[in-house]
Design a protein around this motif. Structure first.
Motif, PDB file in Angstrom:
ATOM      1  N   VAL A  97      17.170  -1.296  72.718  1.00 12.51           N
ATOM      2  CA  VAL A  97      15.858  -1.337  72.276  1.00 12.51           C
ATOM      3  C   VAL A  97      15.383  -2.123  71.253  1.00 12.51           C
ATOM      4  N   LYS A 120      13.988   8.049  69.951  1.00 15.45           N
ATOM      5  CA  LYS A 120      12.868   6.968  70.240  1.00 15.45           C
ATOM      6  C   LYS A 120      11.887   6.854  69.059  1.00 15.45           C
ATOM      7  N   ARG A 133       5.180   3.975  72.490  1.00 15.55           N
ATOM      8  CA  ARG A 133       5.482   2.450  72.598  1.00 15.55           C
ATOM      9  C   ARG A 133       5.611   1.921  71.086  1.00 15.55           C
ATOM     10  N   LEU A 143       8.627   2.806  75.680  1.00 12.29           N
ATOM     11  CA  LEU A 143       9.760   3.683  75.882  1.00 12.29           C
ATOM     12  C   LEU A 143       9.456   5.042  76.629  1.00 12.29           C
TER      13      LEU A 143
END
Length: 246
Positions: A191, A221, A74, A208
């Protein structure tokens, strides 16, 4: 097995093994529980803090024998600062307009979703999903689920993200975008927008899902910093990467 929630037990089941979609030659197994009834939002809140994700009315987390490659991650929204490459992404997409809508599937969304799957994930488990499958993915949710639509100046839908909203953050469930606009890095832009929206709403995190070291599908990510990973010690910040993505 079961664990105790805030005044109610949480029963779990373990799925049978299937081929791993991220790492060749490995098998995937999940621990799951059903989200149902009036306590579903509270239950989902508890489970998301323990690294679980949602699909339809099921919360799940990988529980693969001998493998811990899938790491829940996250983004810490308040501390996020885009690097040079992410600032370029923001500039490329500055003309897009985002709208948060109810989780109501549309034909326009499905057509974009189908084009995205065909171009980007034609060997994945979601290939062949029809309009009813898409409608179920969007609408079958017992929690606060919304779709964020991104449109160009002409009003054309170019990207969308199915999201779950909790008390401390936004969870990106599934994103899809116009494959012909690959150069715009729309996945990363989505994002970034979610992080900025979390900041605007004073929410702490953007969840995520899972990061898998060595999986090209997941590497993007870690370009969002600071990012936390869930493990035996709870949520811990990951060390930053040295690479500068384009």
């Amino acid at each position: 097995m079961s664990v105790q929630g805030r005044g109610f037990p949480i029963p779990f089941l373990v799925t049978t093994e299937v081929p791993c979609p991220y790492l060749p030659g490995r098998m995937e197994r999940k621990i799951i529980t059903e989200l149902s009834g009036a306590q579903s939002p509270e239950l989902f809140e508890i489970l998301s803090h323990a690294g679980f994700r949602r699909s339809h009315s099921i919360a799940y987390r990988p529980a693969c024998a001998g493998c811990r490659a899938c790491v829940p991650v996250r983004i810490v929204a308040a501390d996020f600062e885009p690097d040079r490459s992410l600032r370029r992404v923001m500039k490329r997409n500055a003309d897009l307009r985002a709208t948060v809508t109810d989780a109501v599937p549309t034909q326009e969304q499905f057509k974009l979703f189908a084009r995205y799957l065909e171009a980007r994930h034609n060997d994945g488990e979601m290939v062949g999903m029809g309009p009813q499958d898409y409608a179920s993915m969007v609408g079958d949710s017992p929690v606060d689920t919304r779709i964020v639509e991104f449109r160009d100046p002409r009003g054309k839908l170019v990207a969308a993200c199915l999201t779950d909203w909790g008390q401390d953050g936004i969870s990106a469930v599934y994103s899809f975008f116009e494959p012909d606009l690959a150069r715009n890095s729309l996945g990363s832009f989505i994002v970034i927008w979610l992080i900025e929206e979390a900041q605007r709403r004073n929410l702490s995190y953007v969840y995520l899902g899972y990061w898998v070291a060595g999986s090209q599908k997941m590497d993007y990510k870690r370009r969002f910093r600071p990012i936390e990973a869930y493990g035996p010690q709870g949520w811990v910040r990951l060390a930053p990467l040295d690479e500068d993505f384009d």
